[in-house]
Scaffold this motif. Structure first.
Motif, PDB file in Angstrom:
ATOM      1  N   THR A 135       0.779  -1.336   0.138  1.00  0.00           N
ATOM      2  CA  THR A 135       0.098  -0.033  -0.037  1.00  0.00           C
ATOM      3  C   THR A 135       0.853   1.229  -0.120  1.00  0.00           C
ATOM      4  O   THR A 135       2.061   1.324   0.157  1.00  0.00           O
ATOM      5  CB  THR A 135      -1.135  -0.131   1.189  1.00  0.00           C
ATOM      6  N   SER A 136       0.167   2.223  -0.145  1.00  0.00           N
ATOM      7  CA  SER A 136       1.112   3.561  -0.458  1.00  0.00           C
ATOM      8  C   SER A 136       1.571   3.936   1.286  1.00  0.00           C
ATOM      9  O   SER A 136       0.896   3.621   2.252  1.00  0.00           O
ATOM     10  CB  SER A 136       0.321   4.691  -0.817  1.00  0.00           C
ATOM     11  N   PRO A 137       2.732   4.499   1.416  1.00  0.00           N
ATOM     12  CA  PRO A 137       2.942   5.047   2.353  1.00  0.00           C
ATOM     13  C   PRO A 137       2.393   6.073   3.200  1.00  0.00           C
ATOM     14  O   PRO A 137       2.490   6.236   4.513  1.00  0.00           O
ATOM     15  CB  PRO A 137       4.658   5.625   2.373  1.00  0.00           C
ATOM     16  N   ASP A 138       1.334   6.573   2.648  1.00  0.00           N
ATOM     17  CA  ASP A 138       0.657   7.701   3.123  1.00  0.00           C
ATOM     18  C   ASP A 138      -0.809   7.102   3.824  1.00  0.00           C
ATOM     19  O   ASP A 138      -1.670   7.637   4.294  1.00  0.00           O
ATOM     20  CB  ASP A 138       0.061   8.795   2.055  1.00  0.00           C
ATOM     21  N   SER A 139      -0.900   5.747   3.189  1.00  0.00           N
ATOM     22  CA  SER A 139      -2.002   5.035   3.967  1.00  0.00           C
ATOM     23  C   SER A 139      -2.146   4.844   5.450  1.00  0.00           C
ATOM     24  O   SER A 139      -0.996   4.245   5.936  1.00  0.00           O
ATOM     25  CB  SER A 139      -2.284   3.698   3.144  1.00  0.00           C
ATOM     26  N   ARG A 140      -3.054   5.088   6.173  1.00  0.00           N
ATOM     27  CA  ARG A 140      -3.211   4.802   7.656  1.00  0.00           C
ATOM     28  C   ARG A 140      -3.805   3.457   7.753  1.00  0.00           C
ATOM     29  O   ARG A 140      -5.190   3.614   7.362  1.00  0.00           O
ATOM     30  CB  ARG A 140      -3.726   6.029   8.448  1.00  0.00           C
ATOM     31  N   THR A 141      -3.172   2.546   8.060  1.00  0.00           N
ATOM     32  CA  THR A 141      -3.809   0.987   8.074  1.00  0.00           C
ATOM     33  C   THR A 141      -4.154   0.734   9.640  1.00  0.00           C
ATOM     34  O   THR A 141      -3.599   1.261  10.460  1.00  0.00           O
ATOM     35  CB  THR A 141      -3.133   0.167   7.285  1.00  0.00           C
ATOM     36  N   CYS A 142      -4.592  -0.303   9.709  1.00  0.00           N
ATOM     37  CA  CYS A 142      -4.693  -0.898  10.956  1.00  0.00           C
ATOM     38  C   CYS A 142      -5.035  -2.508  10.610  1.00  0.00           C
ATOM     39  O   CYS A 142      -5.205  -2.907   9.749  1.00  0.00           O
ATOM     40  CB  CYS A 142      -5.955  -0.350  11.832  1.00  0.00           C
ATOM     41  N   GLY A 143      -4.733  -3.253  11.645  1.00  0.00           N
ATOM     42  CA  GLY A 143      -4.817  -4.722  11.512  1.00  0.00           C
ATOM     43  C   GLY A 143      -3.618  -5.536  12.025  1.00  0.00           C
ATOM     44  O   GLY A 143      -2.489  -4.917  12.520  1.00  0.00           O
ATOM     45  N   LEU A 144      -3.455  -6.709  11.463  1.00  0.00           N
ATOM     46  CA  LEU A 144      -2.303  -7.494  12.009  1.00  0.00           C
ATOM     47  C   LEU A 144      -1.175  -7.028  11.182  1.00  0.00           C
ATOM     48  O   LEU A 144       0.193  -7.166  11.621  1.00  0.00           O
ATOM     49  CB  LEU A 144      -2.381  -9.118  11.579  1.00  0.00           C
ATOM     50  N   CYS A 145      -1.221  -6.239  10.137  1.00  0.00           N
ATOM     51  CA  CYS A 145      -0.185  -5.742   9.552  1.00  0.00           C
ATOM     52  C   CYS A 145       0.330  -4.541  10.218  1.00  0.00           C
ATOM     53  O   CYS A 145       1.187  -3.851   9.543  1.00  0.00           O
ATOM     54  CB  CYS A 145      -0.356  -5.390   7.799  1.00  0.00           C
ATOM     55  N   GLY A 146      -0.208  -3.794  11.095  1.00  0.00           N
ATOM     56  CA  GLY A 146       0.006  -2.655  11.572  1.00  0.00           C
ATOM     57  C   GLY A 146      -0.353  -1.300  10.972  1.00  0.00           C
ATOM     58  O   GLY A 146      -1.231  -1.486  10.203  1.00  0.00           O
ATOM     59  N   ASN A 147       0.051  -0.121  11.689  1.00  0.00           N
ATOM     60  CA  ASN A 147      -0.383   1.105  11.151  1.00  0.00           C
ATOM     61  C   ASN A 147       0.321   1.553  10.258  1.00  0.00           C
ATOM     62  O   ASN A 147      -0.203   3.067  10.011  1.00  0.00           O
ATOM     63  CB  ASN A 147      -0.680   1.810  12.449  1.00  0.00           C
ATOM     64  N   ASN A 148       1.367   1.522   9.477  1.00  0.00           N
ATOM     65  CA  ASN A 148       2.148   1.981   8.551  1.00  0.00           C
ATOM     66  C   ASN A 148       2.349   3.404   8.585  1.00  0.00           C
ATOM     67  O   ASN A 148       2.113   4.218   7.860  1.00  0.00           O
ATOM     68  CB  ASN A 148       1.096   1.882   7.302  1.00  0.00           C
ATOM     69  N   ASN A 149       2.936   3.707   9.843  1.00  0.00           N
ATOM     70  CA  ASN A 149       3.178   5.291  10.287  1.00  0.00           C
ATOM     71  C   ASN A 149       4.706   5.528  10.164  1.00  0.00           C
ATOM     72  O   ASN A 149       5.454   6.260  10.923  1.00  0.00           O
ATOM     73  CB  ASN A 149       2.557   5.748  11.460  1.00  0.00           C
ATOM     74  N   GLY A 150       5.573   4.307  10.113  1.00  0.00           N
ATOM     75  CA  GLY A 150       6.889   4.398  10.074  1.00  0.00           C
ATOM     76  C   GLY A 150       7.621   4.230  11.426  1.00  0.00           C
ATOM     77  O   GLY A 150       8.666   4.318  11.472  1.00  0.00           O
ATOM     78  N   ASP A 151       6.779   3.702  12.386  1.00  0.00           N
ATOM     79  CA  ASP A 151       7.153   3.526  13.942  1.00  0.00           C
ATOM     80  C   ASP A 151       6.695   1.952  14.103  1.00  0.00           C
ATOM     81  O   ASP A 151       5.682   1.694  14.220  1.00  0.00           O
ATOM     82  CB  ASP A 151       6.743   4.531  14.881  1.00  0.00           C
ATOM     83  N   ALA A 152       7.662   1.088  14.095  1.00  0.00           N
ATOM     84  CA  ALA A 152       7.407  -0.274  14.526  1.00  0.00           C
ATOM     85  C   ALA A 152       7.025  -0.509  15.956  1.00  0.00           C
ATOM     86  O   ALA A 152       6.181  -1.368  16.213  1.00  0.00           O
ATOM     87  CB  ALA A 152       8.479  -1.188  14.294  1.00  0.00           C
ATOM     88  N   ALA A 153       7.112   0.659  16.780  1.00  0.00           N
ATOM     89  CA  ALA A 153       6.940   0.328  18.317  1.00  0.00           C
ATOM     90  C   ALA A 153       5.514   0.405  18.610  1.00  0.00           C
ATOM     91  O   ALA A 153       4.989  -0.291  19.681  1.00  0.00           O
ATOM     92  CB  ALA A 153       7.742   1.502  19.055  1.00  0.00           C
ATOM     93  N   ASP A 154       4.534   1.014  17.821  1.00  0.00           N
ATOM     94  CA  ASP A 154       3.055   1.034  17.996  1.00  0.00           C
ATOM     95  C   ASP A 154       2.629   0.127  17.195  1.00  0.00           C
ATOM     96  O   ASP A 154       1.178   0.271  17.005  1.00  0.00           O
ATOM     97  CB  ASP A 154       2.748   2.283  18.116  1.00  0.00           C
ATOM     98  N   ASP A 155       3.002  -0.978  16.435  1.00  0.00           N
ATOM     99  CA  ASP A 155       2.303  -1.687  15.688  1.00  0.00           C
ATOM    100  C   ASP A 155       1.339  -2.546  16.211  1.00  0.00           C
ATOM    101  O   ASP A 155       0.301  -2.958  15.659  1.00  0.00           O
ATOM    102  CB  ASP A 155       3.040  -2.631  14.694  1.00  0.00           C
TER     103      ASP A 155
END
Length: 288
Positions: A135-155
């Motif tokens: 998906t795009s780096p601008d997409s704000r996601t949720c689920g088992l793949c995390g939130n795609n915000n560049g920070d693995a700590a809050d996935d």
């Protein structure tokens, strides 16, 4: 270098593979022990698309069995054997030919079934137990793949926007129970010396080394050893299956590893195709 989950063209990548292991859009790795249907990823800003994954128990272990995509008012399920299910009807999949269904397109290259949907999103399905979601780096996601915000700590953020530490707590919060009872696979895996040796021989093969600086190999190698140790399929080389996931990530980042099977003496693609179709859902006209 860009973080390893970012494509050369700017996309973010989540992978589900092997035992199963998950690497999120922000490159957090974890063992997915849940047996149920879960939200793998969804558009958490506008709810324009959803991707569900069904994980099933196989003997003592578990694995991803199918993926369902909701986008543009349509629903398609990718099943084992490179089958596309549209509400009980199998869509025709032809090797090397791109086809359109509603607002989605799909094509099959002999190894991966690629489905494109929404604004630049895509899923690549290996027909058996592995998938890559882009998906795009601008997409704000949720689920088992995390939130795609560049920070693995809050996935590890649950459906209820709470941070959790346990992977199963994360998965449970994103479960789609439907009519099935969800459970946790309690199998404890012992990583053997044989498993480590088999995986190391592939991941440190001279032909594969060229990608190490772009995509770190450590997590893939550990996931490979786990999959090798839990493999119960006769004739199935779990280590080659995991290397396939690594090569896919490398090629997504611009490396050409098109002859990796020949160079590493992994299972020939014709054998993989036969195994995948034989172990998939019944079909009258398989794509190969």
């Amino acid at each position: 270098l860009l973080p390893p989950t970012l494509r050369a063209d700017g996309g973010s990548v989540c992978q589900i593979m092997g035992d199963p292991m998950v690497s999120t859009f922000d490159n957090r790795w974890y063992k997915q022990d849940g047996v149920c249907t879960y939200v793998l990823a969804m558009d958490c800003r506008f709810a324009q698309w959803f991707v569900y994954g069904r994980f099933m128990q196989y003997g003592e272990t578990s694995a991803l069995e199918s993926i369902t995509i909701y986008s543009g008012g349509s629903v398609l399920e990718l099943q084992r054997g490179w089958i596309i299910n549209n509400n009980g009807e199998k869509l025709k999949v032809i090797l090397g030919e791109e086809k359109q269904f509603a607002k989605m397109t799909y094509d099959f290259d002999g190894e991966f079934l690629t489905l494109k949907f929404g604004q630049g999103n895509q899923i690549r399905w290996n027909g058996f137990n592995g998938a890559q979601i882009v998906t795009s780096p601008d997409s704000r996601t949720c689920g088992l793949c995390g939130n795609n915000n560049g920070d693995a700590a809050d996935d590890f953020t649950s459906r209820f926007r709470r941070k959790v530490e346990d992977p199963y707590a994360l998965a449970s919060s994103w479960s789609i129970r439907q009519s099935r009872v969800c459970l946790k696979n309690e199998l404890e895996v012992e990583i053997t010396a044989e498993a480590k040796e088999a995986c190391s021989a592939l991941f440190f093969h001279p032909y594969i080394l060229r990608c190490h600086d772009t995509i770190p190999v450590t997590d893939y190698e550990v996931a490979c050893a786990r999959s090798y140790a839990t493999n119960t399929y006769a004739g199935w080389r779990a280590e080659c299956n995991m290397l396939q996931s690594y090569v896919l990530q490398c090629e997504t980042r611009g490396h050409n590893l098109s002859t990796w099977r020949e160079r590493t003496e992994c299972t020939e693609i014709a054998e993989v195709q036969k195994f995948t179709i034989d172990n998939g859902c019944p079909q009258d006209f398989p794509p190969v």
